[in-house]
Enzyme design. Structure first.
Site, PDB file in Angstrom:
ATOM      1  NE  ARG A  71      -3.588   0.059   2.081  1.00 39.59           N
ATOM      2  CZ  ARG A  71      -4.275  -0.742   2.907  1.00 39.59           C
ATOM      3  NH1 ARG A  71      -4.155  -0.622   4.204  1.00 39.59           N
ATOM      4  NH2 ARG A  71      -5.061  -1.663   2.416  1.00 39.59           N
ATOM      5  CE1 TYR A  72       0.776   4.278   4.421  1.00 47.93           C
ATOM      6  CE2 TYR A  72       0.921   2.013   5.193  1.00 47.93           C
ATOM      7  CZ  TYR A  72       0.380   3.282   5.302  1.00 47.93           C
ATOM      8  OH  TYR A  72      -0.555   3.545   6.262  1.00 47.93           O
TER       9      TYR A  72
ATOM     10  NE  ARG B 209       5.530   2.232   5.996  1.00 47.06           N
ATOM     11  CZ  ARG B 209       5.111   3.361   5.414  1.00 47.06           C
ATOM     12  NH1 ARG B 209       5.623   3.722   4.249  1.00 47.06           N
ATOM     13  NH2 ARG B 209       4.194   4.094   5.972  1.00 47.06           N
TER      14      ARG B 209
ATOM     15  CB  CYS C 210      -2.741 -16.279  16.609  1.00 45.69           C
ATOM     16  SG  CYS C 210      -2.874 -15.289  15.120  1.00 45.69           S
TER      17      CYS C 210
ATOM     18  CB  CYS D 238      -7.139 -11.136  19.612  1.00 47.68           C
ATOM     19  SG  CYS D 238      -5.397 -11.481  19.885  1.00 47.68           S
TER      20      CYS D 238
ATOM     21  CB  CYS E  14      -8.454 -10.844  15.289  1.00 43.08           C
ATOM     22  SG  CYS E  14      -7.308 -10.958  13.903  1.00 43.08           S
TER      23      CYS E  14
ATOM     24  NE  ARG F 281      -4.194  -8.446   8.430  1.00 41.51           N
ATOM     25  CZ  ARG F 281      -3.036  -8.146   9.021  1.00 41.51           C
ATOM     26  NH1 ARG F 281      -2.421  -9.028   9.774  1.00 41.51           N
ATOM     27  NH2 ARG F 281      -2.494  -6.952   8.831  1.00 41.51           N
TER      28      ARG F 281
ATOM     29  CG  ASP G  46     -10.496  -2.752  11.862  1.00 36.87           C
ATOM     30  OD1 ASP G  46     -11.527  -3.425  11.983  1.00 36.87           O
ATOM     31  OD2 ASP G  46      -9.356  -3.256  11.803  1.00 36.87           O
TER      32      ASP G  46
ATOM     33  CG  ASP H  49      -5.161   0.846   9.007  1.00 41.21           C
ATOM     34  OD1 ASP H  49      -5.008   1.446   7.915  1.00 41.21           O
ATOM     35  OD2 ASP H  49      -4.458  -0.116   9.360  1.00 41.21           O
TER      36      ASP H  49
ATOM     37  CE  LYS I  92      -0.784   0.736  10.615  1.00 46.28           C
ATOM     38  NZ  LYS I  92      -0.428   0.172   9.282  1.00 46.28           N
TER      39      LYS I  92
HETATM   40  C1  LIG Z   1       0.556  -0.656   9.073  1.00 43.53           C
HETATM   41  C2  LIG Z   1       0.973  -1.017   7.732  1.00 43.53           C
HETATM   42  C3  LIG Z   1       2.289  -0.834   7.331  1.00 43.53           C
HETATM   43  C4  LIG Z   1       3.349  -0.225   8.232  1.00 43.53           C
HETATM   44  O1  LIG Z   1       3.031   1.120   8.482  1.00 43.53           O
HETATM   45  P1  LIG Z   1       3.964   2.040   9.412  1.00 43.53           P
HETATM   46  O2  LIG Z   1       3.166   3.278   9.608  1.00 43.53           O
HETATM   47  O3  LIG Z   1       5.230   2.253   8.656  1.00 43.53           O
HETATM   48  O4  LIG Z   1       4.191   1.285  10.681  1.00 43.53           O
HETATM   49  C5  LIG Z   1       2.619  -1.192   6.039  1.00 43.53           C
HETATM   50  N1  LIG Z   1       1.698  -1.702   5.185  1.00 43.53           N
HETATM   51  C6  LIG Z   1       0.415  -1.875   5.547  1.00 43.53           C
HETATM   52  C7  LIG Z   1      -0.546  -2.417   4.568  1.00 43.53           C
HETATM   53  C8  LIG Z   1       0.009  -1.539   6.845  1.00 43.53           C
HETATM   54  O5  LIG Z   1      -1.259  -1.721   7.201  1.00 43.53           O
HETATM   55  S1  SF4 Z   2      -4.864  -9.750  16.662  1.00 45.42           S
HETATM   56 FE1  SF4 Z   2      -5.405 -11.413  15.208  1.00 45.42          FE
HETATM   57  S2  SF4 Z   2      -3.511 -11.811  14.075  1.00 45.42           S
HETATM   58 FE2  SF4 Z   2      -2.947 -10.670  15.940  1.00 45.42          FE
HETATM   59  S3  SF4 Z   2      -2.450 -12.248  17.462  1.00 45.42           S
HETATM   60 FE3  SF4 Z   2      -4.598 -11.709  17.751  1.00 45.42          FE
HETATM   61  S4  SF4 Z   2      -5.717 -13.207  16.513  1.00 45.42           S
HETATM   62 FE4  SF4 Z   2      -3.606 -13.245  15.806  1.00 45.42          FE
END
Ligand SMILES: *Cc1c(COP(=O)(O)O)cnc(C)c1O
Ligand code: SF4
Length: 382
Positions: free
Chosen positions: A126-127, A130, A139, A143, A146, A148, A307, A344, A351
């Site tokens: 996305r960025y 990175r 995991c 959680c 979570c 995801r 989120d 986010d 973010k």
């Molecule tokens: C959070 C995130 C990152 C890392 O973001 P930073 O602000 O550099 O910590 C990179 N890619 C995605 C898709 C993210 O959600």
């Molecule tokens: S937040 Fe989701 S991905 Fe992260 S440790 Fe918990 S269950 Fe696993």
């Protein structure tokens, strides 16, 4: 193997051991083994009944949600739960609640559009410089909050190896990637061999500068941070570790000891907290958490607004709550204890920091600002 203790001083004394709770008869060797902890995870109501006094609501929520998002709690994390109090902040994060079954019209299946920004399976890019690299769906503790949920704990992910390879290949081919966030699930669910394979492939890329390992094991299964794991990490520095403490109760002696082990191995450890109703939506709790993290040599990095994922609406707080928390920290305590509060953005905007407004008025070269005590000051640009 019980962990070798690295830091022995009076700060360590302030962190109380979690102990073994109902597993008091289990030998130390077993208790301290992450494999044993993984195997003994609480996944059923029969097991949970032994550890805590389960309420009718929790029982019903489990029955209705387990198909979709499994329950999984390590014995270690279970010892942090209050057996009597269904509102215990640790229990709220690990035991299903009826609120999970509610899906609001504003909820989204993939709120962060992680799938849309996925050039190959396993990578969200996305960025500019990175990527987020998903290495596993597992995991130690699932959680309840979570983001995801739609992926994590899904056993149908048989193609994890293929996904790993396609992710590595993508990073190798994209020279603009200088920072890789190794995520999941929890990458520390992988074996040391698999982790070393990933780290060595990434370090072999001349364009990749840093990696960050995003893991909640420091919180949910500290014994995973073994001597061997730390030995591996040392070979691939600079390695950053980003963990996920949400409540001071999670800051145990066990967690303190493994944070020390990682810090002594040269890792910089950051923490991402999720703002959760009933868990940490309170300035006093957040301040205590941030102070404990600093004692553990963990630097608070982000507080996330909960989120719009489906099934977590019962955890969501107003955005004002997050702003109030930052207001209560900034200036009142060490700047080191003040993370960025971020939302986010739905739809993949990334973010976005949100904070109290310190600019009262701005006109031309004149900036009227206010400090943490709400006193106004003027700064005139030359
Ligand atoms: C959070 C995130 C990152 C890392 O973001 P930073 O602000 O550099 O910590 C990179 N890619 C995605 C898709 C993210 O959600
Ligand atoms: S937040 Fe989701 S991905 Fe992260 S440790 Fe918990 S269950 Fe696993």
């Amino acid at each position: 193997m019980p962990l070798e203790i690295i830091t022995v001083n009076k700060i360590r004394e302030r962190f109380k051991p979690a102990g073994k709770g109902i597993w008091k008869d289990v030998a130390d060797e077993q208790w301290g083994s992450w494999i044993w902890q993984q195997q003994q995870r609480i996944k059923s109501m029969e097991q949970l009944d032994k550890a805590i006094k389960v309420t009718d609501e929790e029982r019903l929520a489990f029955e209705k949600s387990n198909e979709m998002f499994h329950m999984g709690i390590t014995p270690y994390y279970a010892t942090l739960m209050d057996p009597e109090d269904p509102n215990c902040p640790v229990r709220l994060q690990a035991v299903p609640k009826i609120g999970e079954l509610t899906i609001l019209p504003t909820d989204l299946e993939d709120p962060l559009a992680e799938e849309r920004d996925m050039p190959v399976p396993g990578i969200t890019h996305r960025y500019p410089d990175r990527v987020l690299f998903y290495t596993t769906h597992n995991c130690p503790v699932y959680c309840r909050h979570c983001t995801r949920k739609r992926k994590v704990s899904d056993p149908s992910s048989a193609s994890q190896l293929a996904q790993l390879e396609s992710g590595l290949k993508y990073i190798e081919e994209h020279k603009e990637v200088r920072d890789v966030v190794i995520s999941g699930g929890d990458p520390l669910s992988l074996s040391d061999d698999r982790l070393e394979y990933i780290l060595s492939r990434l370090r072999a890329c001349d364009h990749v500068d840093i990696f960050r390992i995003g893991t909640r094991n420091l919180v949910t299964l500290p014994f995973r941070v073994t001597d061997n794991f730390v030995k591996i990490v040392r070979k691939y520095h600079p390695v950053y570790v980003n963990t996920h403490f949400n409540h001071p109760k999670e800051c145990t002696r066990e967690a303190f000891d493994v944070a020390a082990r990682l810090a002594d191995a040269g890792c910089t450890i950051g923490n991402q907290t999720v703002l959760l109703k009933g868990v940490n939506d309170n300035p006093a709790v957040m301040k205590e958490l941030m102070h404990k993290l600093l004692l553990m040599r963990i630097r608070p990095y982000y507080i996330y607004q909960c989120d719009l994922s489906q099934g977590i609406s019962h955890f969501r707080t107003p955005v004002e709550t997050g702003i109030d928390i930052i207001e209560s920290l900034r200036g009142h305590t060490s700047g080191l204890a003040v993370p960025h509060y971020v939302i986010d953005a739905p739809g993949g905007g990334g973010k976005i920091p949100v904070m109290p407004n310190y600019v009262v008025h701005h006109e031309g070269k004149k900036w009227v600002l206010r400090n943490y005590k709400k006193k106004e000051y003027t700064y005139l640009e030359p």
